[in-house]
Design a protein around this motif. Structure first.
Motif, short mmCIF file in Angstrom:
data_model
loop_
_atom_site.label_atom_id
_atom_site.label_comp_id
_atom_site.label_asym_id
_atom_site.label_seq_id
_atom_site.Cartn_x
_atom_site.Cartn_y
_atom_site.Cartn_z
N ALA A 125 36.97 77.15 2.90
CA ALA A 125 35.76 76.82 2.15
C ALA A 125 35.93 75.57 1.30
CB ALA A 125 35.35 78.00 1.27
N PHE A 126 37.19 75.20 0.98
CA PHE A 126 37.45 74.03 0.17
C PHE A 126 37.50 72.75 1.02
CE2 PHE A 126 39.37 75.58 -4.03
CZ PHE A 126 38.66 76.77 -3.96
N ARG A 127 37.53 72.90 2.34
CA ARG A 127 37.74 71.74 3.22
C ARG A 127 36.44 71.13 3.74
NH1 ARG A 127 42.11 74.87 7.00
NH2 ARG A 127 43.54 75.52 5.34
N ALA A 128 35.37 71.90 3.75
CA ALA A 128 34.13 71.41 4.33
C ALA A 128 32.94 72.02 3.59
CB ALA A 128 34.05 71.76 5.81
N GLY A 129 32.73 71.58 2.36
CA GLY A 129 31.64 72.08 1.55
C GLY A 129 30.32 71.42 1.88
N PRO A 130 29.25 71.84 1.20
CA PRO A 130 27.93 71.25 1.45
C PRO A 130 27.79 69.81 0.99
CG PRO A 130 27.85 72.77 -0.41
CD PRO A 130 29.21 72.92 0.21
N LEU A 131 28.68 69.39 0.11
CA LEU A 131 28.66 68.01 -0.38
C LEU A 131 29.97 67.35 0.00
CD1 LEU A 131 26.90 66.03 -1.95
CD2 LEU A 131 27.97 66.82 -4.06
N ARG A 132 29.88 66.22 0.70
CA ARG A 132 31.08 65.55 1.20
C ARG A 132 31.12 64.10 0.76
NH1 ARG A 132 31.55 67.77 7.48
NH2 ARG A 132 31.02 69.94 7.02
N ALA A 133 32.31 63.53 0.76
CA ALA A 133 32.49 62.11 0.41
C ALA A 133 33.43 61.48 1.42
CB ALA A 133 33.04 61.97 -1.00
N HIS A 134 33.24 60.18 1.64
CA HIS A 134 34.12 59.45 2.56
C HIS A 134 35.40 59.00 1.86
CE1 HIS A 134 35.38 57.04 5.93
NE2 HIS A 134 35.53 56.00 5.14
N GLY A 135 35.36 58.87 0.55
CA GLY A 135 36.54 58.40 -0.20
C GLY A 135 36.58 59.01 -1.59
N GLN A 187 38.05 63.78 6.57
CA GLN A 187 39.40 63.94 7.09
C GLN A 187 39.96 62.67 7.72
OE1 GLN A 187 39.79 67.47 9.55
NE2 GLN A 187 38.60 68.70 8.12
N HIS A 188 39.18 61.58 7.74
CA HIS A 188 39.70 60.29 8.20
C HIS A 188 40.43 59.56 7.08
CE1 HIS A 188 36.84 61.06 11.49
NE2 HIS A 188 37.68 60.33 12.21
N THR A 189 40.51 60.17 5.91
CA THR A 189 41.31 59.62 4.82
C THR A 189 42.65 60.36 4.77
OG1 THR A 189 40.48 61.18 3.17
CG2 THR A 189 39.20 59.16 3.50
N GLY A 190 43.64 59.74 4.15
CA GLY A 190 44.95 60.38 4.06
C GLY A 190 44.88 61.69 3.29
N THR A 191 44.14 61.69 2.17
CA THR A 191 44.02 62.89 1.35
C THR A 191 43.27 63.98 2.09
OG1 THR A 191 44.11 61.61 -0.70
CG2 THR A 191 43.15 63.81 -0.83
N ASP A 249 42.33 50.05 0.82
CA ASP A 249 41.69 50.78 1.91
C ASP A 249 42.34 52.15 2.06
OD1 ASP A 249 40.00 51.21 4.14
OD2 ASP A 249 40.21 49.12 4.74
N ILE A 250 41.78 52.95 2.97
CA ILE A 250 42.32 54.27 3.24
C ILE A 250 43.60 54.16 4.06
CG2 ILE A 250 40.05 55.36 3.12
CD1 ILE A 250 39.94 55.35 6.16
N ALA A 251 44.34 55.26 4.13
CA ALA A 251 45.67 55.23 4.76
C ALA A 251 45.62 54.76 6.21
CB ALA A 251 46.29 56.63 4.68
N GLU A 252 44.62 55.21 6.96
CA GLU A 252 44.52 54.80 8.36
C GLU A 252 44.43 53.29 8.50
OE1 GLU A 252 41.81 55.67 12.35
OE2 GLU A 252 41.01 56.12 10.36
N ARG A 253 43.58 52.67 7.68
CA ARG A 253 43.39 51.23 7.75
C ARG A 253 44.61 50.49 7.21
NH1 ARG A 253 41.87 48.32 10.66
NH2 ARG A 253 41.40 46.66 9.19
N VAL A 254 45.28 51.04 6.20
CA VAL A 254 46.48 50.39 5.67
C VAL A 254 47.52 50.26 6.78
CG1 VAL A 254 48.46 50.66 4.13
CG2 VAL A 254 46.13 51.04 3.26
N GLY A 255 47.76 51.36 7.50
CA GLY A 255 48.71 51.31 8.61
C GLY A 255 48.28 50.34 9.69
N SER A 256 46.99 50.31 10.00
CA SER A 256 46.49 49.40 11.03
C SER A 256 46.66 47.95 10.63
CB SER A 256 45.01 49.69 11.31
OG SER A 256 44.83 50.97 11.87
#
Length: 295
Positions: free
Chosen positions: A211-221, A194-198, A125-132
């Motif tokens: 411009a590298f942080r919020a492009g037109p194409l996004r992914a959750h993981g 941004q809900h992932t650790g990376t 899982d992502i970092a947030e969930r690992v800690g939880s």
């Protein structure tokens, strides 16, 4: 402990019926248990006429102590189970997918050879969930970036992972050994939630252009990022280990000359609570595989 758990369940559920369901008992038994506490204390703990059922002022004070007692009791039971040894038992680990592939899998191979009777469960899982999962005592320990700022968790540095550019093999930058950020077309960047650790690291890094942080194409993981990159849909900045999870000949990793960004993967444990012998034995197999000198 039964009385304390009953009061805590009623405070959470705010209903005798729902609290009884949580505890696996009938409502009349719960009512009798609460009455016994109130009789011993000489004061009412809950306002039964209110909807939902709410604690009285005395009840709220009692619940603070009850939570502490139950927590201490569970911690004592946990320590008691540690005495059981490493030959039998169970270990649950939570980790980022890249850690499962490059660190946990080889550690488990060695661990399973030495302790075949121990059951091991892995949550990726992502970092947030690992800690939880560690906080909630679902996992004995985790491996991920630090996420939760709390004194209830301990973070032991385990592996430092530099960021790289990831692109399709046919991309103009694919054949380069390293590039500068200015050479990367910002419009092609697949940004990361941004809900992932990376994603959190990239968002906080001043060296990474907006411009590298919020492009037109996004992914959750990162798995989604890599899959899209393998189809020639864009490029991404990500940790080298994460970029290596998708074993595809269509994906290339290129060094970044002017980026010092790193992610530090940590062994995440509950503070002041010891691990079982089985979990400690698995960590003994895992620690030598990180990049942090353990001596």
């Amino acid at each position: 402990m039964r009385h304390f758990r009953a009061a805590l369940a009623l405070a959470e559920a705010q209903s005798f019926t729902r609290a009884a369901d949580m505890l696996g008992i009938v409502p009349s038994a719960l009512t009798e248990t609460i009455k016994q506490i109130e009789a011993d204390g000489g004061v009412r703990l809950f306002d039964r006429d209110a909807r939902p059922v709410t604690p009285t002022e005395a009840g709220r004070e009692f619940l603070v102590a009850a939570r502490r007692v139950v927590s201490d009791f569970e911690a004592a039971l946990h320590d008691l189970r540690r005495v059981g040894g490493v030959e039998r038992g169970a270990v649950t680990v939570a980790a980022a997918p890249s850690v499962v592939l490059f660190h946990l899998a080889p550690a488990l191979t060695r661990f399973r050879a030495a302790h075949p009777a121990v059951e091991v469960t892995v949550h990726d899982d992502i970092a947030e969930r690992v800690g939880s999962l560690v906080l909630e005592r679902v996992a004995d320990f985790g491996i991920a970036e630090p996420w939760h700022v709390t004194d209830q968790l301990s973070y032991e540095p385990f592996h430092v992972d530099p960021f790289v550019l990831v692109c399709h093999r046919d991309h103009p930058l694919a054949g380069r050994a390293a590039v500068d950020l200015a050479e990367i077309p910002a419009g092609e960047v697949i940004s990361l939630d941004q809900h992932t650790g990376t994603g959190k690291l990239i968002a906080a890094a001043p060296e990474i252009p907006p411009a590298f942080r919020a492009g037109p194409l996004r992914a959750h993981g990162t798995i989604a990022q890599l899959t899209m990159i393998s189809q020639g849909m864009g490029v991404a900045l990500m940790p080298k280990l994460a970029a290596s999870v998708l074993q595809s000949p269509a994906v290339r990793r290129v060094g970044l000359r002017d980026v010092s960004l790193r992610r530090t993967l940590c062994i995440v444990t509950r503070a002041r609570i010891g691990l079982s012998p089985a979990a400690e034995a698995l960590l003994d197999c895992l620690r030598p595989l990180g990049s942090i000198d353990q001596d």
